[in-house]
Design a protein around this motif. Sequence first.
Motif, mmCIF file in Angstrom:
data_model
loop_
_atom_site.group_PDB
_atom_site.id
_atom_site.type_symbol
_atom_site.label_atom_id
_atom_site.label_comp_id
_atom_site.label_asym_id
_atom_site.label_seq_id
_atom_site.Cartn_x
_atom_site.Cartn_y
_atom_site.Cartn_z
ATOM 1 N N LEU A 141 6.659 2.415 -0.133
ATOM 2 C CA LEU A 141 6.827 2.335 -1.578
ATOM 3 C C LEU A 141 5.967 1.189 -2.083
ATOM 4 C CD1 LEU A 141 8.254 3.130 -4.236
ATOM 5 C CD2 LEU A 141 10.084 1.530 -3.623
ATOM 6 N N THR A 142 4.995 1.500 -2.931
ATOM 7 C CA THR A 142 4.060 0.480 -3.398
ATOM 8 C C THR A 142 4.593 -0.239 -4.636
ATOM 9 O OG1 THR A 142 2.790 1.831 -4.966
ATOM 10 C CG2 THR A 142 2.232 2.027 -2.616
ATOM 11 N N SER A 143 3.937 -1.331 -4.981
ATOM 12 C CA SER A 143 4.335 -2.099 -6.166
ATOM 13 C C SER A 143 4.096 -1.305 -7.447
ATOM 14 C CB SER A 143 3.556 -3.416 -6.216
ATOM 15 O OG SER A 143 2.159 -3.171 -6.218
ATOM 16 N N ASN A 144 3.292 -0.236 -7.362
ATOM 17 C CA ASN A 144 3.057 0.648 -8.515
ATOM 18 C C ASN A 144 4.021 1.829 -8.544
ATOM 19 O OD1 ASN A 144 0.828 -0.883 -9.401
ATOM 20 N ND2 ASN A 144 -0.552 0.204 -8.023
ATOM 21 N N GLN A 145 5.066 1.775 -7.698
ATOM 22 C CA GLN A 145 6.114 2.802 -7.623
ATOM 23 C C GLN A 145 5.580 4.161 -7.151
ATOM 24 O OE1 GLN A 145 8.206 2.586 -11.533
ATOM 25 N NE2 GLN A 145 9.874 1.669 -10.357
ATOM 26 N N ASN A 146 4.621 4.122 -6.247
ATOM 27 C CA ASN A 146 4.134 5.330 -5.599
ATOM 28 C C ASN A 146 4.614 5.366 -4.156
ATOM 29 O OD1 ASN A 146 2.646 6.140 -7.894
ATOM 30 N ND2 ASN A 146 0.939 4.833 -7.293
ATOM 31 N N VAL A 147 4.944 6.551 -3.648
ATOM 32 C CA VAL A 147 5.411 6.692 -2.265
ATOM 33 C C VAL A 147 4.359 7.425 -1.436
ATOM 34 C CG1 VAL A 147 7.071 7.863 -0.765
ATOM 35 C CG2 VAL A 147 7.867 6.604 -2.751
ATOM 36 N N TYR A 148 4.042 6.823 -0.282
ATOM 37 C CA TYR A 148 3.115 7.413 0.672
ATOM 38 C C TYR A 148 3.867 7.707 1.970
ATOM 39 C CZ TYR A 148 -0.776 5.866 -2.298
ATOM 40 O OH TYR A 148 -1.646 5.683 -3.341
ATOM 41 N N GLY A 149 3.501 8.790 2.609
ATOM 42 C CA GLY A 149 4.075 9.136 3.896
ATOM 43 C C GLY A 149 3.011 9.185 4.968
ATOM 44 N N GLN A 185 8.801 16.786 6.007
ATOM 45 C CA GLN A 185 9.395 15.530 5.541
ATOM 46 C C GLN A 185 8.401 14.615 4.833
ATOM 47 O OE1 GLN A 185 8.982 16.536 8.749
ATOM 48 N NE2 GLN A 185 9.158 14.850 10.196
ATOM 49 N N LEU A 186 7.113 14.988 4.824
ATOM 50 C CA LEU A 186 6.133 14.236 4.041
ATOM 51 C C LEU A 186 5.866 14.897 2.694
ATOM 52 C CD1 LEU A 186 3.498 13.201 6.749
ATOM 53 C CD2 LEU A 186 5.523 11.960 5.973
ATOM 54 N N GLY A 187 6.634 15.974 2.412
ATOM 55 C CA GLY A 187 6.521 16.622 1.115
ATOM 56 C C GLY A 187 5.443 17.681 1.020
ATOM 57 N N PHE A 188 4.872 18.071 2.158
ATOM 58 C CA PHE A 188 3.833 19.089 2.176
ATOM 59 C C PHE A 188 4.239 20.232 3.106
ATOM 60 C CE2 PHE A 188 1.826 15.197 0.883
ATOM 61 C CZ PHE A 188 0.873 15.583 -0.061
ATOM 62 N N ASP A 189 3.616 21.370 2.942
ATOM 63 C CA ASP A 189 3.872 22.524 3.795
ATOM 64 C C ASP A 189 3.533 22.166 5.238
ATOM 65 O OD1 ASP A 189 4.075 24.927 5.072
ATOM 66 O OD2 ASP A 189 2.705 26.019 3.770
ATOM 67 N N SER A 210 11.718 3.904 7.782
ATOM 68 C CA SER A 210 11.353 4.778 8.896
ATOM 69 C C SER A 210 12.258 5.991 8.955
ATOM 70 C CB SER A 210 11.460 4.021 10.228
ATOM 71 O OG SER A 210 10.439 3.071 10.351
ATOM 72 N N GLY A 211 11.665 7.150 9.205
ATOM 73 C CA GLY A 211 12.396 8.323 9.618
ATOM 74 C C GLY A 211 12.260 8.463 11.119
ATOM 75 N N ASP A 212 12.690 9.595 11.663
ATOM 76 C CA ASP A 212 12.574 9.805 13.103
ATOM 77 C C ASP A 212 11.144 9.651 13.586
ATOM 78 O OD1 ASP A 212 11.814 11.806 15.348
ATOM 79 O OD2 ASP A 212 13.959 11.522 15.656
ATOM 80 N N SER A 213 10.216 10.334 12.938
ATOM 81 C CA SER A 213 8.822 10.334 13.379
ATOM 82 C C SER A 213 7.853 10.165 12.219
ATOM 83 C CB SER A 213 8.519 11.626 14.143
ATOM 84 O OG SER A 213 8.958 12.755 13.416
ATOM 85 N N SER A 214 8.358 9.656 11.098
ATOM 86 C CA SER A 214 7.540 9.422 9.910
ATOM 87 C C SER A 214 7.891 8.067 9.318
ATOM 88 C CB SER A 214 7.766 10.518 8.859
ATOM 89 O OG SER A 214 7.636 11.800 9.421
ATOM 90 N N ILE A 215 6.954 7.529 8.542
ATOM 91 C CA ILE A 215 7.170 6.254 7.860
ATOM 92 C C ILE A 215 6.820 6.438 6.391
ATOM 93 C CG2 ILE A 215 6.373 3.864 7.655
ATOM 94 C CD1 ILE A 215 5.950 3.842 10.651
ATOM 95 N N TYR A 216 7.637 5.832 5.513
ATOM 96 C CA TYR A 216 7.454 5.980 4.069
ATOM 97 C C TYR A 216 7.188 4.611 3.449
ATOM 98 C CZ TYR A 216 9.715 10.327 5.378
ATOM 99 O OH TYR A 216 10.035 11.503 6.007
ATOM 100 N N ASN A 263 16.732 6.404 10.897
ATOM 101 C CA ASN A 263 15.965 6.287 12.134
ATOM 102 C C ASN A 263 15.911 7.569 12.948
ATOM 103 O OD1 ASN A 263 18.534 6.410 13.229
ATOM 104 N ND2 ASN A 263 18.596 4.264 13.842
ATOM 105 N N SER A 264 16.778 8.534 12.647
ATOM 106 C CA SER A 264 16.791 9.787 13.398
ATOM 107 C C SER A 264 16.649 10.999 12.497
ATOM 108 C CB SER A 264 18.097 9.903 14.192
ATOM 109 O OG SER A 264 18.301 8.769 14.984
ATOM 110 N N SER A 265 16.244 10.790 11.256
ATOM 111 C CA SER A 265 16.237 11.890 10.294
ATOM 112 C C SER A 265 14.853 12.495 10.126
ATOM 113 C CB SER A 265 16.758 11.418 8.930
ATOM 114 O OG SER A 265 15.872 10.479 8.368
ATOM 115 N N TYR A 266 14.859 13.795 9.876
ATOM 116 C CA TYR A 266 13.641 14.523 9.544
ATOM 117 C C TYR A 266 13.636 14.880 8.063
ATOM 118 C CZ TYR A 266 12.977 15.157 14.585
ATOM 119 O OH TYR A 266 12.804 14.944 15.931
ATOM 120 N N HIS A 267 14.321 14.096 7.255
ATOM 121 C CA HIS A 267 14.335 14.323 5.821
ATOM 122 C C HIS A 267 14.344 12.992 5.089
ATOM 123 C CE1 HIS A 267 18.586 13.917 6.891
ATOM 124 N NE2 HIS A 267 18.872 13.673 5.621
#
Length: 305
Positions: free
Chosen positions: A106-114, A122-126, A98-104, A150-154
């Motif tokens: 990590l899948t078993s295929n080593q892919n990250v979703y936000g 902080q989700l990697g998009f503009d 968890s970030g401050d207001s986002s959740i990340y 828990n309090s980060s925006y990065h």
Amino acid sequence: MKNKLNKFHQNFSTIFLFKNGKAIEYSNEDDLNQNPQKIQIENIQKVTVGFRNEAILTIEGNVFAKGKYINPNNPKEFINISSLIEDKNDRIIQDVVSGDSSIYLLTSNQNVYGIGSNEYGQLGFDSKTLKETQKPILMMKNVSKIFSGNSSYHVFLLNSNQELFGCGNNRWGQLGLTKIQNIPKGKIIDIQCGYGHSIMMIENENQNPKRKLYSCGYWEFTEIKSSLFENDDIILEISVGGNTHALILTSKSKLIGFEDNAFSQLGTGDINDPSIPIQIELPKLRFNEDISNYHISCGAFFFQS
């Protein structure tokens, strides 16, 4: 002011996870008397609490989450966010942070979703084109670890080649060096993210002590040094708070705190020099045992005017 602060604190909660895979939650939003509520999810292996969200990872690889940016229509209700991933072959989750207001995820295929807020990218998009999303979106492939707070925006993403990538708020340089790949030599063991700073634990078998800490953010990128870090003592775990405090747990059962203690969040009752780590003397409660097998976690603290 009192009503404003009460409303401000409604996001805070604490989850206790038991060895049998069950959990209870204390939430001052629901109960001012602090009566725990049983979480109606079984086989839990990990819980993570952000400032504005909560996430639970089950043994089966499902993630249930709740919060303002996750389920705006009913922020108190847990929903299965892993089932929302479009690729059905990528729905088994290996880790969740968890970030401050986002959740990340990590899948078993080593892919990250936000999922959640993207106010600072902080989700990697503009952030201008994507403000927030209630659906997990693919951020990066070939990732071995994710690091946030828990309090980060990065967030930091580490791939299988030990290359480190970061995205999100970098107002105070909390993403580290301009080229994140130029970090000290060694294996990245952990990164803990606060609101405006980050701490990296890097291991190198050819140095003493073999694990060292480096801080970036409010201050320049620097090694955290202290005589408290003995050569034969190993740093086991670090935890960073929301603003400027941190805890370090070592193999010799030392609990070391540093940075801001203005509100006694280090438990010492005094205000110390933020650049000097101090050893925290734990009270003898019901036991007197080795604490190196325990986990530490720092909460958030924010000013509100």
